[in-house]
Write a protein that holds these residues in place. Sequence first.
Motif, PDB file in Angstrom:
ATOM      1  N   SER A  97      -1.148 -12.329  -5.522  1.00  0.00           N
ATOM      2  CA  SER A  97      -1.398 -11.110  -4.757  1.00  0.00           C
ATOM      3  C   SER A  97      -0.669 -11.155  -3.408  1.00  0.00           C
ATOM      4  CB  SER A  97      -2.890 -10.884  -4.553  1.00  0.00           C
ATOM      5  OG  SER A  97      -3.465 -11.979  -3.875  1.00  0.00           O
ATOM      6  N   ASN A  98      -0.496 -12.350  -2.839  1.00  0.00           N
ATOM      7  CA  ASN A  98       0.277 -12.477  -1.603  1.00  0.00           C
ATOM      8  C   ASN A  98       1.736 -12.082  -1.822  1.00  0.00           C
ATOM      9  OD1 ASN A  98      -1.795 -13.341   0.091  1.00  0.00           O
ATOM     10  ND2 ASN A  98      -1.515 -15.482  -0.490  1.00  0.00           N
ATOM     11  N   ASP A  99       2.311 -12.536  -2.938  1.00  0.00           N
ATOM     12  CA  ASP A  99       3.694 -12.174  -3.280  1.00  0.00           C
ATOM     13  C   ASP A  99       3.810 -10.661  -3.476  1.00  0.00           C
ATOM     14  OD1 ASP A  99       4.584 -14.873  -3.302  1.00  0.00           O
ATOM     15  OD2 ASP A  99       3.918 -15.093  -5.383  1.00  0.00           O
ATOM     16  N   LEU A 100       2.846 -10.082  -4.177  1.00  0.00           N
ATOM     17  CA  LEU A 100       2.857  -8.640  -4.422  1.00  0.00           C
ATOM     18  C   LEU A 100       2.755  -7.871  -3.110  1.00  0.00           C
ATOM     19  CD1 LEU A 100       0.428  -8.486  -7.491  1.00  0.00           C
ATOM     20  CD2 LEU A 100       2.925  -8.344  -7.529  1.00  0.00           C
ATOM     21  N   TYR A 101       1.845  -8.298  -2.250  1.00  0.00           N
ATOM     22  CA  TYR A 101       1.641  -7.616  -0.969  1.00  0.00           C
ATOM     23  C   TYR A 101       2.902  -7.690  -0.102  1.00  0.00           C
ATOM     24  CZ  TYR A 101      -0.139  -6.479   3.637  1.00  0.00           C
ATOM     25  OH  TYR A 101      -0.311  -5.905   4.866  1.00  0.00           O
ATOM     26  N   GLN A 102       3.458  -8.872   0.044  1.00  0.00           N
ATOM     27  CA  GLN A 102       4.656  -9.037   0.873  1.00  0.00           C
ATOM     28  C   GLN A 102       5.815  -8.214   0.324  1.00  0.00           C
ATOM     29  OE1 GLN A 102       4.952 -10.494   3.803  1.00  0.00           O
ATOM     30  NE2 GLN A 102       2.795 -11.060   3.758  1.00  0.00           N
ATOM     31  N   SER A 103       6.009  -8.247  -0.972  1.00  0.00           N
ATOM     32  CA  SER A 103       7.121  -7.510  -1.585  1.00  0.00           C
ATOM     33  C   SER A 103       6.943  -5.999  -1.438  1.00  0.00           C
ATOM     34  CB  SER A 103       7.246  -7.877  -3.067  1.00  0.00           C
ATOM     35  OG  SER A 103       7.579  -9.230  -3.196  1.00  0.00           O
ATOM     36  N   LEU A 104       5.718  -5.516  -1.676  1.00  0.00           N
ATOM     37  CA  LEU A 104       5.471  -4.073  -1.590  1.00  0.00           C
ATOM     38  C   LEU A 104       5.630  -3.563  -0.164  1.00  0.00           C
ATOM     39  CD1 LEU A 104       4.649  -1.423  -2.941  1.00  0.00           C
ATOM     40  CD2 LEU A 104       2.259  -2.073  -2.547  1.00  0.00           C
ATOM     41  N   THR A 105       5.024  -4.248   0.798  1.00  0.00           N
ATOM     42  CA  THR A 105       5.111  -3.774   2.182  1.00  0.00           C
ATOM     43  C   THR A 105       6.540  -3.858   2.709  1.00  0.00           C
ATOM     44  OG1 THR A 105       4.381  -5.945   2.992  1.00  0.00           O
ATOM     45  CG2 THR A 105       2.700  -4.231   2.767  1.00  0.00           C
ATOM     46  N   CYS A 106       7.262  -4.889   2.343  1.00  0.00           N
ATOM     47  CA  CYS A 106       8.666  -5.021   2.761  1.00  0.00           C
ATOM     48  C   CYS A 106       9.516  -3.915   2.130  1.00  0.00           C
ATOM     49  CB  CYS A 106       9.188  -6.393   2.364  1.00  0.00           C
ATOM     50  SG  CYS A 106      10.880  -6.711   2.891  1.00  0.00           S
ATOM     51  N   PHE A 107       9.282  -3.648   0.848  1.00  0.00           N
ATOM     52  CA  PHE A 107      10.028  -2.601   0.141  1.00  0.00           C
ATOM     53  C   PHE A 107       9.791  -1.239   0.784  1.00  0.00           C
ATOM     54  CE2 PHE A 107      10.005   0.555  -3.402  1.00  0.00           C
ATOM     55  CZ  PHE A 107      11.366   0.574  -3.643  1.00  0.00           C
ATOM     56  N   LEU A 108       8.544  -0.911   1.053  1.00  0.00           N
ATOM     57  CA  LEU A 108       8.232   0.383   1.662  1.00  0.00           C
ATOM     58  C   LEU A 108       8.797   0.488   3.074  1.00  0.00           C
ATOM     59  CD1 LEU A 108       4.599   0.921   0.385  1.00  0.00           C
ATOM     60  CD2 LEU A 108       6.687   2.024  -0.434  1.00  0.00           C
ATOM     61  N   LYS A 109       8.811  -0.628   3.772  1.00  0.00           N
ATOM     62  CA  LYS A 109       9.387  -0.637   5.120  1.00  0.00           C
ATOM     63  C   LYS A 109      10.888  -0.341   5.071  1.00  0.00           C
ATOM     64  CE  LYS A 109       7.624  -3.495   8.047  1.00  0.00           C
ATOM     65  NZ  LYS A 109       7.251  -4.695   8.827  1.00  0.00           N
ATOM     66  N   THR A 110      11.589  -0.886   4.073  1.00  0.00           N
ATOM     67  CA  THR A 110      13.029  -0.613   3.955  1.00  0.00           C
ATOM     68  C   THR A 110      13.280   0.861   3.620  1.00  0.00           C
ATOM     69  OG1 THR A 110      13.147  -1.224   1.608  1.00  0.00           O
ATOM     70  CG2 THR A 110      13.584  -2.967   3.218  1.00  0.00           C
ATOM     71  N   LEU A 111      12.304   1.512   2.985  1.00  0.00           N
ATOM     72  CA  LEU A 111      12.433   2.937   2.658  1.00  0.00           C
ATOM     73  C   LEU A 111      11.960   3.831   3.806  1.00  0.00           C
ATOM     74  CD1 LEU A 111      11.147   3.002  -1.040  1.00  0.00           C
ATOM     75  CD2 LEU A 111      13.502   2.783  -0.214  1.00  0.00           C
ATOM     76  N   HIS A 112      11.468   3.207   4.878  1.00  0.00           N
ATOM     77  CA  HIS A 112      10.931   3.930   6.042  1.00  0.00           C
ATOM     78  C   HIS A 112       9.725   4.788   5.674  1.00  0.00           C
ATOM     79  CE1 HIS A 112      14.351   2.531   8.352  1.00  0.00           C
ATOM     80  NE2 HIS A 112      15.146   2.952   7.389  1.00  0.00           N
ATOM     81  N   LEU A 113       8.906   4.261   4.762  1.00  0.00           N
ATOM     82  CA  LEU A 113       7.649   4.905   4.399  1.00  0.00           C
ATOM     83  C   LEU A 113       6.514   4.122   5.048  1.00  0.00           C
ATOM     84  CD1 LEU A 113       8.268   5.661   0.627  1.00  0.00           C
ATOM     85  CD2 LEU A 113       8.202   7.303   2.504  1.00  0.00           C
ATOM     86  N   THR A 114       5.619   4.821   5.713  1.00  0.00           N
ATOM     87  CA  THR A 114       4.529   4.147   6.398  1.00  0.00           C
ATOM     88  C   THR A 114       3.333   3.990   5.475  1.00  0.00           C
ATOM     89  OG1 THR A 114       3.702   6.225   7.280  1.00  0.00           O
ATOM     90  CG2 THR A 114       5.256   5.012   8.653  1.00  0.00           C
ATOM     91  N   MET A 115       2.709   2.832   5.554  1.00  0.00           N
ATOM     92  CA  MET A 115       1.529   2.550   4.741  1.00  0.00           C
ATOM     93  C   MET A 115       0.334   3.379   5.192  1.00  0.00           C
ATOM     94  SD  MET A 115       2.404   0.376   2.427  1.00  0.00           S
ATOM     95  CE  MET A 115       0.827  -0.227   1.869  1.00  0.00           C
ATOM     96  N   GLY A 116       0.340   3.827   6.435  1.00  0.00           N
ATOM     97  CA  GLY A 116      -0.767   4.625   6.945  1.00  0.00           C
ATOM     98  C   GLY A 116      -0.916   5.976   6.279  1.00  0.00           C
TER      99      GLY A 116
END
Length: 146
Positions: free
Chosen positions: A88-107
Amino acid sequence: MNFGEFPPLGKRMYSSDKACQKFLKYISLTLLKRTIKRIKASQFYTLMVDESTDVGKVPHMIVYAGFIEEFQPKTYFLGLVELDGSSSNDLYQSLTCFLKTLHLTMGNVTSFGSDGATSMIGRVNGLATKLKTNQSFYDINSLCGT
């Protein structure tokens, strides 16, 4: 030749597979940029993810986004993310990094969908739990499909 016309069968318009790869890359990037623009215009969006392993035994996570546009629900493919592992740590890091590169906010994520695997929705250490704990969400729900 006019735009939209195809060359007669048997004639080769391009002799290089590299040219075709470049075209596909630019078309994909253009479509992804348009999709991100549409997601941002919607204000809120949902995430749907699933993990898979390719024939080379490399784990990946497929990521979709859902949003409302002109009162209609839309779902679009965002990408296939290569994972360093399947925790789950790998999934979390990969997902948040991916969305950050797309300039999509998790909020702006209102819900989360997955297949219900423990690494995705585990109450103690699942990806959904990490997202709830580490991000400021409006509301997040784990949805399971079979």
